[in-house]
Design an enzyme around this catalytic site. Sequence first.
Site, PDB file in Angstrom:
ATOM      1  N   CYS A 209       0.873  -1.170   0.000  1.00  0.00           N
ATOM      2  CA  CYS A 209       0.000   0.000   0.000  1.00  0.00           C
ATOM      3  C   CYS A 209       0.911   1.220   0.000  1.00  0.00           C
ATOM      4  CB  CYS A 209      -0.963  -0.034   1.177  1.00  0.00           C
ATOM      5  SG  CYS A 209      -0.196  -0.308   2.791  1.00  0.00           S
ATOM      6  N   GLY A 212       2.867   0.347   4.139  1.00  0.00           N
ATOM      7  CA  GLY A 212       3.026  -1.091   4.318  1.00  0.00           C
ATOM      8  C   GLY A 212       2.757  -1.590   5.709  1.00  0.00           C
ATOM      9  N   TRP A 213       1.966  -0.836   6.504  1.00  0.00           N
ATOM     10  CA  TRP A 213       1.711  -1.338   7.865  1.00  0.00           C
ATOM     11  C   TRP A 213       0.225  -1.371   8.239  1.00  0.00           C
ATOM     12  CZ3 TRP A 213       5.500   2.945   9.503  1.00  0.00           C
ATOM     13  CH2 TRP A 213       4.908   4.211   9.449  1.00  0.00           C
ATOM     14  N   ASP A 214      -0.681  -1.233   7.262  1.00  0.00           N
ATOM     15  CA  ASP A 214      -2.122  -1.372   7.541  1.00  0.00           C
ATOM     16  C   ASP A 214      -2.787  -2.289   6.522  1.00  0.00           C
ATOM     17  OD1 ASP A 214      -2.599   0.417   9.858  1.00  0.00           O
ATOM     18  OD2 ASP A 214      -1.818   1.952   8.519  1.00  0.00           O
ATOM     19  N   ARG A 215      -2.972  -1.801   5.305  1.00  0.00           N
ATOM     20  CA  ARG A 215      -3.606  -2.622   4.277  1.00  0.00           C
ATOM     21  C   ARG A 215      -2.726  -3.797   3.859  1.00  0.00           C
ATOM     22  NH1 ARG A 215      -4.922   2.459   0.479  1.00  0.00           N
ATOM     23  NH2 ARG A 215      -3.087   3.217   1.628  1.00  0.00           N
ATOM     24  N   ARG A 261      -3.649   3.605  16.054  1.00  0.00           N
ATOM     25  CA  ARG A 261      -4.887   3.269  15.332  1.00  0.00           C
ATOM     26  C   ARG A 261      -6.070   3.154  16.297  1.00  0.00           C
ATOM     27  NH1 ARG A 261      -1.948   4.988  12.057  1.00  0.00           N
ATOM     28  NH2 ARG A 261      -1.143   3.891  10.198  1.00  0.00           N
TER      29      ARG A 261
END
Length: 477
Positions: A209, A212-215, A261
């Site tokens: 994404c 590179g640390w959620d989706r 988050r």
Amino acid sequence: MARCRGRFVCPVILFKGKHICRSATLAGWGELYGRSGYNYIFSGGADDAWADVEDVTEEDCALRSGDTHLFDKVRGYDIRLLRYLSVKYICDLMVENKKVKFGMNVTSSEKVDKAQRYADFTLLSIPYPGCEFFKEYKDRDYMAEGLIFNWKQDYVDAPLNIPDSLTHSLNIDWSQYQSWDLVQQTQNYLKLLLSIVNSDDDSGLLVHCISGWDRTPLFISLLRLSLWADGLIHMSLKPAEILYLTVAYDWFLFGHMLVDRLSKGEEIFFFCFNFLKHITSEEFSALKIQRRKSLPARDAGFTLEDICMLRRRDRGSSTSLGSDFSLVMESSPGAAGSFTYEAVELIPAGAQTQAAWRKSHSSSPQSVLWNRPQPSEDRPPSHQGLVEAKSSSSSSSNHSDNFFRMGSSPLEVPKPRLAALSDRETRLQEVRSAFLAAYSSTVGLRAPAPSPSGAIGGLLEQFARGVGLRGTSSSTL
């Protein structure tokens, strides 16, 4: 250096001899030159990033001889790494062509590289909502059904773009992607990724994404758990162990900022594991994809395994799946365009028993009709009558710890039930149950807390993260 925040292409799953990789998107000029200048100043005036000229191939020289600009250098090395890992497919989850913050392009993407450096790769633009969208998921009491992303927002400029060669076998109308809710969109994207990794070639896959640390961990984790549930990877791991692996490795080790988050209500982490209930069916099974590819085209849509995996309520039988049995199928002269099987039952094998059963059930009021809609790729079987199959008596004992689907509460731990499930469904339900129990006891569902930063401080923090000058938070929950 080529990618946002320095998050280079990293292989995280090895499946069928091919690498499934993850990374951030390509860095924009602001971050690239900023990081280059920072490294130059603090390295005493030496460009250490490019000082090592050993092991330089002719291909690298070709990439660097035409233009000595920094973009050519760092992206040339990025391409070299992709080729070293045999990556052919690059799946970009960004909804933007370039990420813009405060009027400045802070990241780029392979699909808009002006020099077409990535033209030799198969690029897939599969836009997926960012973590901010999952606040709406939380605000809707964790109900993803019916939650549709607003594709008309100004910053959304990356259309869905998938080569036809990768979509013809999926029977999905990709032109309708903007009308899909969050469940259907995630399911269809996962089917696409599973189809790619199940391809006959030995080419690897990169998923990314922006940072590179959620989706990215969302789909990497779903891929890992789906392949594990089919018994294709991590075969020695139990449900609690595979859960530990994907939480610790796919999410936290690669920088997911759970505390941040949670403070904003962007619960994409919870969505990932709660979503396992939507991928338990055999249509997400890599084993079924492999079976379809090995069958003739006329039989690829409907197999004996499909019938055997039907739940009890679908086949209208009160007979449990145990010991030796024969599956009796009689094609009914029903309406065209659907499969109709009359009195689908599991009975002991034997010609006399079968004949007696057929005679006694030919007009039984207990006989039921089971209708299956026929997709365009499905064709009715070319034969009728008896199809024999075998099932060990121990198969039913493997499902003693099955679970109901979740009730009204998102954190309700599934309860045991008697109906037999497939091994895949059982394993995914066990992982989801373990996650819900752990999440409920540690995090729970709570309202987002106000940001501790002031208005100006919050803007500066957002800007610093946007241009890659601020790394991931080191705090843990």
